[in-house]
Design a protein around this motif. Structure first.
Motif, mmCIF file in Angstrom:
data_model
loop_
_atom_site.group_PDB
_atom_site.id
_atom_site.type_symbol
_atom_site.label_atom_id
_atom_site.label_comp_id
_atom_site.label_asym_id
_atom_site.label_seq_id
_atom_site.Cartn_x
_atom_site.Cartn_y
_atom_site.Cartn_z
ATOM 1 N N ASP A 1 3.936 1.239 -7.205
ATOM 2 C CA ASP A 1 5.289 0.770 -6.935
ATOM 3 C C ASP A 1 6.296 1.516 -7.801
ATOM 4 O OD1 ASP A 1 4.991 -0.326 -9.417
ATOM 5 O OD2 ASP A 1 5.227 -2.415 -8.808
ATOM 6 N N ASN B 1 -1.464 1.137 -9.487
ATOM 7 C CA ASN B 1 -0.211 0.623 -8.946
ATOM 8 C C ASN B 1 0.729 1.777 -8.621
ATOM 9 O OD1 ASN B 1 2.232 -0.852 -8.514
ATOM 10 N ND2 ASN B 1 1.321 -2.534 -9.682
ATOM 11 N N THR C 1 13.653 -4.449 -5.547
ATOM 12 C CA THR C 1 12.882 -5.271 -6.473
ATOM 13 C C THR C 1 13.832 -6.112 -7.312
ATOM 14 O OG1 THR C 1 11.185 -3.543 -6.655
ATOM 15 C CG2 THR C 1 11.166 -5.260 -8.323
ATOM 16 N N HIS D 1 13.421 0.434 -0.671
ATOM 17 C CA HIS D 1 12.668 -0.478 -1.535
ATOM 18 C C HIS D 1 13.664 -1.297 -2.329
ATOM 19 C CE1 HIS D 1 10.108 -1.634 -5.026
ATOM 20 N NE2 HIS D 1 9.142 -1.623 -4.142
ATOM 21 N N ARG E 1 8.318 1.623 -10.523
ATOM 22 C CA ARG E 1 8.650 1.043 -11.816
ATOM 23 C C ARG E 1 9.424 2.068 -12.627
ATOM 24 N NH1 ARG E 1 3.599 -2.936 -13.480
ATOM 25 N NH2 ARG E 1 3.251 -3.790 -11.401
#
Length: 397
Positions: free
Chosen positions: A40, A38, A264, A262, A42
């Motif tokens: 992304d 992954n 989230t 980005h 985080r």
């Protein structure tokens, strides 16, 4: 016969576990539901003791050039600016890395995968999902699904490092006790350079405000801004361009719209598994405990779990220690999850969102007093950098 350890989850916690065991000669199979690691955005903060732990494996020396060395962290007020600036250099003598490293967690995962690829007795199985797990007195059997086909994998032990929605924990019917906050957290990444517009900004900034607090974090190519949302706002409303721009403009008005790279939105929890072990199966990282991100303790605490767990498991596998040693893993790490990680992150949230002006003033005055006293500042940093938690865990028999 060489022992075989099955690890569910190919994030930092699972991969660190695989590296420690694999370097020690233990056969390891890592199950990862995604098609690849992954990547992304985080976790993005590595605390000093985490860097200390990764250093013997050659990871810290490779990771530091890929991140930003944050010597200072700030507690700020959205209206009044800097309240207190803490210098992590005060931690010299307590750590070999007296700074926070601002670096995306996927970079650590990439580095570890490169190391694991050199170990023929370590396998990474991507697009492989854990369906169920059973165990006997001497083995673990996991049923996994790969491309829609189910098949069993046997191992001597298993580590569940498969995140907050852990299939391992659910298969073992272990309660995940705690709470979920009614609000969600929104993280926006932008290439706008806040340091050119906000005076004395550091790489790590916690900005209190009675109406809308925020966190400003710098990673090598972007600024990440974390905002709370209200329970009344729908996910769709929060994520619209208009709503995102409104939040950013309230923080720092600009004549042109912000370029967002980005965004989230996620739910925030404070939860701890009722037990971290069941027979030959152990939980670590988010599978064992989750917390709000204020303080950057989630991934770091998970890596600390992995180091503690694997060192004890090696005592069992290679030194003939009784399985009782694994109970100490639970006593140490579950205590820290409750008394330190969850307690500190919950306190951080209360303080940063405090609305009572008297309490806000008291908290800010206390921060200034701590910052102005080197001994108190060092104690504060030992707690916020998780050094104190590790000292406490070590003392647990």
């Amino acid at each position: 016969m060489n022992s075989h350890v099955l690890i569910a989850g190919g994030g930092p916690v699972g991969l660190v576990s695989a590296l420690v065991l694999g370097r020690a000669g233990v056969a390891v199979t890592v199950l990862e539901a995604s098609a690849d690691l992954n990547r992304d955005l985080r976790a993005s903060t590595f605390h000093p003791p985490t860097l200390d732990m990764l250093a013997p494996y050659g990871l810290t020396a490779k990771l530091v050039p890929q991140g930003l060395v944050a010597r200072y962290t700030q507690q700020r007020d959205r209206q009044d600016g800097v309240i207190a600036e803490f210098d992590l250099d005060l931690l010299k003598g307590h750590t070999d890395h007296p700074f926070r490293l601002q670096c995306e967690q996927w970079k650590l995962a990439d580095l570890i995968k490169q190391e694991l690829d050199l170990l023929p007795h370590v396998k990474l199985l991507f697009s492989t999902r854990l369906e169920s797990v059973t165990q006997t007195a001497d083995k673990v059997t996991a049923t996994v699904s790969t491309e829609g086909q189910s098949h069993p994998i046997e191992a001597d032990y298993m580590i569940g490092a498969d995140g907050a929605w852990s299939a391992t924990r659910r298969a073992l019917a272990i309660d995940f006790e705690g709470l979920t906050y009614p609000e969600r957290f929104l993280v926006i990444s932008t290439d706008f350079d806040y340091a050119q517009h906000l005076p004395r900004l550091s790489y790590v900034n916690y900005c209190s405000d009675p109406q809308e607090w925020c966190v400003l974090l710098r990673v090598p190519t972007l600024w990440r801004v974390l905002f709370p949302t209200t329970a009344q706002e729908t996910d769709e409303e929060v994520m619209t361009d208009e709503a995102v721009q409104a939040r950013l403009q309230r923080l720092l008005p600009q004549p042109l719209p912000y370029n967002t790279v980005h965004r989230t939105l996620y739910k925030v929890h404070q939860r701890v598994a009722k037990t971290f072990l069941q027979g030959r199966i152990f939980l670590a990282g988010d599978a064992a405990h989750i917390n709000n991100p204020l303080g950057g303790m989630g991934m770091n605490g998970g890596v600390h779990d992995a180091m503690n767990l694997t060192q004890k498991l090696l005592q069992v596998i290679q030194q003939g220690a009784a399985m009782d040693v694994m109970a100490r893993y639970e006593r140490q790490r579950r205590t820290i999850a409750i008394d330190y990680i969850n307690a500190n992150t919950a306190r951080n949230k209360r303080e940063i969102e405090e609305r009572d002006p008297v309490v806000r003033q008291r908290v800010q005055d206390e921060l200034r007093a701590i910052c102005g006293n080197p001994e108190k500042a060092r104690d504060y940093l030992k707690k916020s950098s998780m050094i104190e938690a590790l000292e406490r865990a070590k003392a647990i028999a």
